[in-house]
Scaffold this active site. Structure first.
Site, mmCIF file in Angstrom:
data_model
loop_
_atom_site.group_PDB
_atom_site.id
_atom_site.type_symbol
_atom_site.label_atom_id
_atom_site.label_comp_id
_atom_site.label_asym_id
_atom_site.label_seq_id
_atom_site.Cartn_x
_atom_site.Cartn_y
_atom_site.Cartn_z
ATOM 1 N N PRO A 11 0.839 -1.187 0.160
ATOM 2 C CG PRO A 11 -0.121 -1.066 2.076
ATOM 3 C CD PRO A 11 0.518 -2.043 1.211
ATOM 4 C CG ASN A 12 -0.207 4.239 1.236
ATOM 5 O OD1 ASN A 12 -1.377 4.690 0.647
ATOM 6 N ND2 ASN A 12 -0.511 3.983 2.510
ATOM 7 N NE ARG A 19 2.297 13.150 1.900
ATOM 8 C CZ ARG A 19 1.886 12.067 2.327
ATOM 9 N NH1 ARG A 19 1.296 10.896 2.095
ATOM 10 N NH2 ARG A 19 2.342 12.131 3.692
ATOM 11 C CE1 TYR A 24 8.961 5.219 2.595
ATOM 12 C CE2 TYR A 24 7.686 6.988 2.836
ATOM 13 C CZ TYR A 24 8.067 5.960 3.489
ATOM 14 O OH TYR A 24 7.181 5.091 4.499
ATOM 15 C CG ASN A 75 8.260 -2.217 0.219
ATOM 16 O OD1 ASN A 75 7.645 -2.512 1.466
ATOM 17 N ND2 ASN A 75 8.858 -1.065 -0.137
ATOM 18 C CB ALA A 78 1.479 0.312 6.347
ATOM 19 C CG HIS A 81 5.200 -2.230 9.949
ATOM 20 N ND1 HIS A 81 6.422 -2.665 9.957
ATOM 21 C CD2 HIS A 81 5.359 -1.357 8.946
ATOM 22 C CE1 HIS A 81 7.352 -1.929 8.939
ATOM 23 N NE2 HIS A 81 6.923 -1.086 8.778
ATOM 24 C CG ASP A 88 -0.879 -16.952 8.471
ATOM 25 O OD1 ASP A 88 0.066 -16.998 9.260
ATOM 26 O OD2 ASP A 88 -2.377 -16.859 9.009
ATOM 27 C CD GLU A 99 10.833 -7.361 5.897
ATOM 28 O OE1 GLU A 99 11.128 -8.467 6.280
ATOM 29 O OE2 GLU A 99 10.033 -6.750 5.962
ATOM 30 C CG HIS A 101 11.216 -2.556 4.426
ATOM 31 N ND1 HIS A 101 9.644 -2.263 4.290
ATOM 32 C CD2 HIS A 101 11.240 -3.569 4.968
ATOM 33 C CE1 HIS A 101 9.229 -3.267 4.784
ATOM 34 N NE2 HIS A 101 10.144 -4.024 5.286
ATOM 35 C CG LEU A 102 11.618 2.225 -1.385
ATOM 36 C CD1 LEU A 102 10.546 3.120 -1.326
ATOM 37 C CD2 LEU A 102 12.782 2.484 -2.222
ATOM 38 C CB SER A 103 12.642 4.073 4.999
ATOM 39 O OG SER A 103 11.804 3.288 5.415
ATOM 40 N NE ARG A 108 10.410 5.892 8.206
ATOM 41 C CZ ARG A 108 9.241 5.745 7.513
ATOM 42 N NH1 ARG A 108 9.428 4.884 6.577
ATOM 43 N NH2 ARG A 108 8.425 6.461 7.493
HETATM 44 O O1 CA2 Z 1 10.475 1.902 3.479
HETATM 45 C C1 CA2 Z 1 9.547 1.343 3.151
HETATM 46 O O2 CA2 Z 1 9.842 0.770 1.963
HETATM 47 C C2 CA2 Z 1 8.273 1.074 3.608
HETATM 48 O O3 CA2 Z 1 7.844 -0.296 3.483
HETATM 49 C C3 CA2 Z 1 7.276 2.121 3.056
HETATM 50 C C4 CA2 Z 1 5.831 2.092 3.515
HETATM 51 C C5 CA2 Z 1 5.888 2.134 5.175
HETATM 52 O O4 CA2 Z 1 4.676 1.900 5.877
HETATM 53 C C6 CA2 Z 1 7.038 1.028 5.876
HETATM 54 O O5 CA2 Z 1 7.011 1.365 7.184
HETATM 55 C C7 CA2 Z 1 8.270 1.253 5.301
HETATM 56 C C8 CA2 Z 1 4.990 3.372 3.146
HETATM 57 C C9 CA2 Z 1 5.168 3.658 1.770
HETATM 58 C C10 CA2 Z 1 4.393 4.711 1.591
HETATM 59 O O6 CA2 Z 1 5.276 5.415 0.583
HETATM 60 C C11 CA2 Z 1 4.880 6.557 0.304
HETATM 61 C C12 CA2 Z 1 5.752 7.283 -0.522
HETATM 62 C C13 CA2 Z 1 5.696 8.562 -0.665
HETATM 63 C C14 CA2 Z 1 4.651 9.335 -0.210
HETATM 64 C C15 CA2 Z 1 3.639 8.593 0.505
HETATM 65 C C16 CA2 Z 1 4.027 7.348 0.899
#
Ligand code: CA2
Length: 145
Positions: A11-12, A19, A24, A75, A78, A81, A88, A99, A101-103, A108
């Site tokens: 998601p997202n 943003r 990111y 990835n 959210a 978590h 499962d 797995e 993640h960008l960040s 965090r």
């Molecule tokens: O760091 C990552 O790749 C995450 O999986 C990104 C998720 C976050 O919930 C994880 O904790 C870490 C969020 C992705 C949302 O990405 C956005 C990027 C730009 C603007 C808004 C959201």
């Protein structure tokens, strides 16, 4: 192409580049896909690249790995978590899972420090932005060789 890999984004992640560039980066999901396709081609890997905001669609895609792919890079955003359903589904995949993640989720908020994806995964790569995916593709190539 020797192997076929699914890269699954949760998601997202379709909002990438719009943003929070300090967390990111500035590249969009399309940019990320192009970088992954280019690196996969160098490794003779055929890619399927999917993003969904919906937990059930992600579960369906994870289940498809059993019959359609040699490995999974995920990835889960959210849902990493929160989602026992994704955990499962991943536990039923008998192929390598990485797995990403960008960040750096450990730098965090505390609620990002646990991931339901980590136990079923062979390994976790986080904190390198788009390069997390490139590193995961190289690691997947080694796992499959
Ligand atoms: O760091 C990552 O790749 C995450 O999986 C990104 C998720 C976050 O919930 C994880 O904790 C870490 C969020 C992705 C949302 O990405 C956005 C990027 C730009 C603007 C808004 C959201």
């Amino acid at each position: 192409m020797n192997h076929t890999i699914l890269i699954l984004n949760g998601p997202n992640l379709n909002m990438l580049g719009s943003r929070e560039p300090e967390i990111y980066g500035t590249q969009t999901l399309d940019d990320l896909q192009q970088v992954c396709i280019a690196h996969a081609a160098l490794l003779s890997i055929a890619l399927t690249f999917v993003q969904s905001n919906h937990e059930g669609e992600l579960v369906d895609a994870i289940q498809s790995v059993r019959s359609a792919h040699d490995g999974l890079i995920i990835n889960a955003g959210a849902f990493s978590h929160t989602s026992v359903a994704i955990h499962d589904a991943l536990m039923m995949v008998d192929k390598p899972i990485i797995e990403v993640h960008l960040s750096n989720i450990f730098q965090r908020e505390a609620f990002r420090h646990h991931s339901y994806v980590s136990r079923p995964a062979k390994g976790v790569i986080c904190g390198f932005g788009v390069n997390s995916y490139v590193l995961a593709l190289s690691a997947m190539k080694d796992l499959l060789s």
